[in-house]
Design a protein around this motif. Structure first.
Motif, PDB file in Angstrom:
ATOM      1  N   GLN A 176      48.424 -27.736  67.970  1.00  0.00           N
ATOM      2  CA  GLN A 176      48.581 -28.061  66.562  1.00  0.00           C
ATOM      3  C   GLN A 176      49.902 -28.792  66.298  1.00  0.00           C
ATOM      4  O   GLN A 176      50.163 -29.181  65.164  1.00  0.00           O
ATOM      5  CB  GLN A 176      48.545 -26.768  65.730  1.00  0.00           C
ATOM      6  CG  GLN A 176      47.244 -26.001  65.813  1.00  0.00           C
ATOM      7  CD  GLN A 176      46.136 -26.694  65.060  1.00  0.00           C
ATOM      8  OE1 GLN A 176      46.394 -27.612  64.280  1.00  0.00           O
ATOM      9  NE2 GLN A 176      44.909 -26.297  65.304  1.00  0.00           N
ATOM     10  N   ALA A 200      45.932 -20.435  63.906  1.00  0.00           N
ATOM     11  CA  ALA A 200      45.786 -21.453  62.862  1.00  0.00           C
ATOM     12  C   ALA A 200      45.312 -20.824  61.558  1.00  0.00           C
ATOM     13  O   ALA A 200      45.784 -21.183  60.476  1.00  0.00           O
ATOM     14  CB  ALA A 200      44.805 -22.532  63.323  1.00  0.00           C
ATOM     15  N   ILE A 230      48.298 -19.040  59.982  1.00  0.00           N
ATOM     16  CA  ILE A 230      49.228 -19.977  59.356  1.00  0.00           C
ATOM     17  C   ILE A 230      48.656 -20.493  58.040  1.00  0.00           C
ATOM     18  O   ILE A 230      49.376 -20.639  57.042  1.00  0.00           O
ATOM     19  CB  ILE A 230      49.532 -21.138  60.319  1.00  0.00           C
ATOM     20  CG1 ILE A 230      50.245 -20.627  61.583  1.00  0.00           C
ATOM     21  CG2 ILE A 230      50.377 -22.204  59.632  1.00  0.00           C
ATOM     22  CD1 ILE A 230      50.374 -21.666  62.676  1.00  0.00           C
ATOM     23  N   THR A 231      47.366 -20.765  58.033  1.00  0.00           N
ATOM     24  CA  THR A 231      46.710 -21.265  56.817  1.00  0.00           C
ATOM     25  C   THR A 231      46.854 -20.275  55.666  1.00  0.00           C
ATOM     26  O   THR A 231      47.137 -20.658  54.531  1.00  0.00           O
ATOM     27  CB  THR A 231      45.222 -21.532  57.097  1.00  0.00           C
ATOM     28  OG1 THR A 231      45.101 -22.479  58.169  1.00  0.00           O
ATOM     29  CG2 THR A 231      44.532 -22.073  55.868  1.00  0.00           C
ATOM     30  N   CYS A 265      50.324 -20.402  54.282  1.00  0.00           N
ATOM     31  CA  CYS A 265      50.486 -21.592  53.440  1.00  0.00           C
ATOM     32  C   CYS A 265      49.812 -21.409  52.087  1.00  0.00           C
ATOM     33  O   CYS A 265      50.336 -21.854  51.055  1.00  0.00           O
ATOM     34  CB  CYS A 265      49.905 -22.812  54.156  1.00  0.00           C
ATOM     35  SG  CYS A 265      50.813 -23.313  55.640  1.00  0.00           S
ATOM     36  N   LEU A 322      46.861 -28.504  60.714  1.00  0.00           N
ATOM     37  CA  LEU A 322      47.898 -27.660  60.124  1.00  0.00           C
ATOM     38  C   LEU A 322      49.153 -28.457  59.787  1.00  0.00           C
ATOM     39  O   LEU A 322      49.817 -28.174  58.785  1.00  0.00           O
ATOM     40  CB  LEU A 322      48.268 -26.533  61.095  1.00  0.00           C
ATOM     41  CG  LEU A 322      47.327 -25.349  61.180  1.00  0.00           C
ATOM     42  CD1 LEU A 322      47.787 -24.414  62.287  1.00  0.00           C
ATOM     43  CD2 LEU A 322      47.301 -24.592  59.858  1.00  0.00           C
TER      44      LEU A 322
END
Length: 367
Positions: free
Chosen positions: A260, A317, A320-321, A324, A353
């Motif tokens: 990523q 991922a 992390i999403t 965010c 990402l």
């Protein structure tokens, strides 16, 4: 009908002695106290009977004139601590109706006795010998009454136990109020049995629902492990294609940064909102994933949606999403739908990402 004695009256039990002349008068009174409802006797009526018995000098009730109490109403009232004469007559009439005593009247209905040589030869008043004649029936009625009382006590104990079990659950306030109302009065056997059945049914329903919930939770957990640990072919909801994820390996968490082009430091420097809820530092990807799962629940994202995001995007991922999304939670009306949309984009190969993190970082610079 008034309430009957629930405690025995008369002489102490240990003081009773067997008498060959007949049953002990205090024992008969005790048995009548237990069987008061059977004979429809109130506690005040039993008190009057006790006063009558005190005029007999012996512990047994003799037959003939010696078993007749000829005390006046005034003398009886004195032994009853000043009971009004009208009340006394009413209770004496109740004893006569129950057949516990009989009346042996003189021609002028006065109460008196004739004696000769120290023995009563004739007496007019209340004859207590019916108590002796009914001694066996009184004893049987007392035994049956005691058995009924023990059965009622057992039913009340069962209702109390079921009530305590039901109080550990929620949503039964109305039923618990009905139980409390029932236990505050003298409930009949049928009422207690009906309440017992109702409480058992509620508890059974609660256990069944809890069992179903546990099965669903287990199924979700098994499904998540199956998705993570198996090579499967996923057909998307619109039937537009397939996606075959790779089997995750321990090394993949280290390669997530390369795939990523995102490093852990960049994520932590950009996504800081989570520190307001979870101030402990995030040292690795496992910490990021653990915190993101909690944040997903806070945002109202359903577990199946999060599972699907992890499977399509990858565990890191997806985590992390979610971090965010927390940064701009005020601008997202439906986090669950938003994550489903990003998952669909990842399935189509249109999600990355790095642009998301860069946009958040640029927003901080502008502000």
């Amino acid at each position: 009908m008034g309430k009957a004695f629930r405690t025995l009256v008369g002489r102490p039990v240990d003081d009773r002695a067997a008498n060959p002349s007949g049953p002990d008068k205090w024992q008969l009174l005790d048995q009548l106290t237990q069987a008061a409802e059977t004979y429809e006797l109130s506690h005040r009526t039993l008190t009057v009977l006790q006063a009558l018995l005190t005029f007999l000098p012996t512990r047994h009730i003799p037959s003939g004139p010696a078993g007749i109490v000829f005390a006046s109403n005034q003398r009886l009232s004195e032994r009853l601590h000043g009971m009004p004469e009208s009340t006394l007559r009413r209770h004496l009439a109740q004893l006569l109706r129950a057949g516990i005593v009989s009346r042996h009247d003189s021609p002028n209905r006065k109460r008196f006795a004739h004696s000769r040589g120290g023995k009563i030869t004739a007496a007019f008043g209340f004859d207590l010998s019916p108590m002796v004649h009914q001694a066996d029936a009184i004893s049987l009625a007392a035994t049956e009454a005691q058995a009924r009382q023990e059965e009622l006590l057992a039913l009340r104990d069962e209702v109390l136990m079921l009530r305590a079990m039901l109080m550990q659950e929620t949503g039964h306030e109305e039923q618990l109020a009905e139980v409390a109302k029932l236990l505050r009065r003298k409930a009949e056997k049928a009422e207690l049995c009906e309440m017992t059945a109702a409480l058992k049914n509620l508890l059974k329903t609660g256990l069944e629902q809890a069992s179903k919930t546990e099965e669903m939770s287990t199924a979700y957990a098994q499904n998540e492990r199956h998705i993570q640990d198996s090579d499967i072919i996923h057909f998307d909801s619109e039937g537009q294609g397939t996606f075959t994820p790779e089997r995750p390996h321990p090394a993949e968490s280290k390669e997530a940064e390369k795939d990523q082009s995102v490093c852990l430091g960049q994520v932590l420097s950009t996504c800081k909102e989570h520190q307001s809820f979870f101030p402990e530092p995030l040292r690795n990807w496992a910490d990021v994933e653990r915190i993101s799962d909690k944040i997903a629940l806070m945002l109202g994202i359903d577990q199946p949606v999060m599972i699907d995001a992890k499977r399509i995007m990858g565990r890191e991922a997806a985590a992390i999403t979610v971090l965010c999304m927390l940064e701009k939670a005020n601008a997202i009306r439906s986090p669950g739908a938003y994550l489903r949309r990003l998952t669909q984009m990842a399935r189509d190969g249109a999600f990355s990402l790095k642009p998301m993190l860069m946009a958040l970082a640029n927003r901080e610079i502008v502000s």
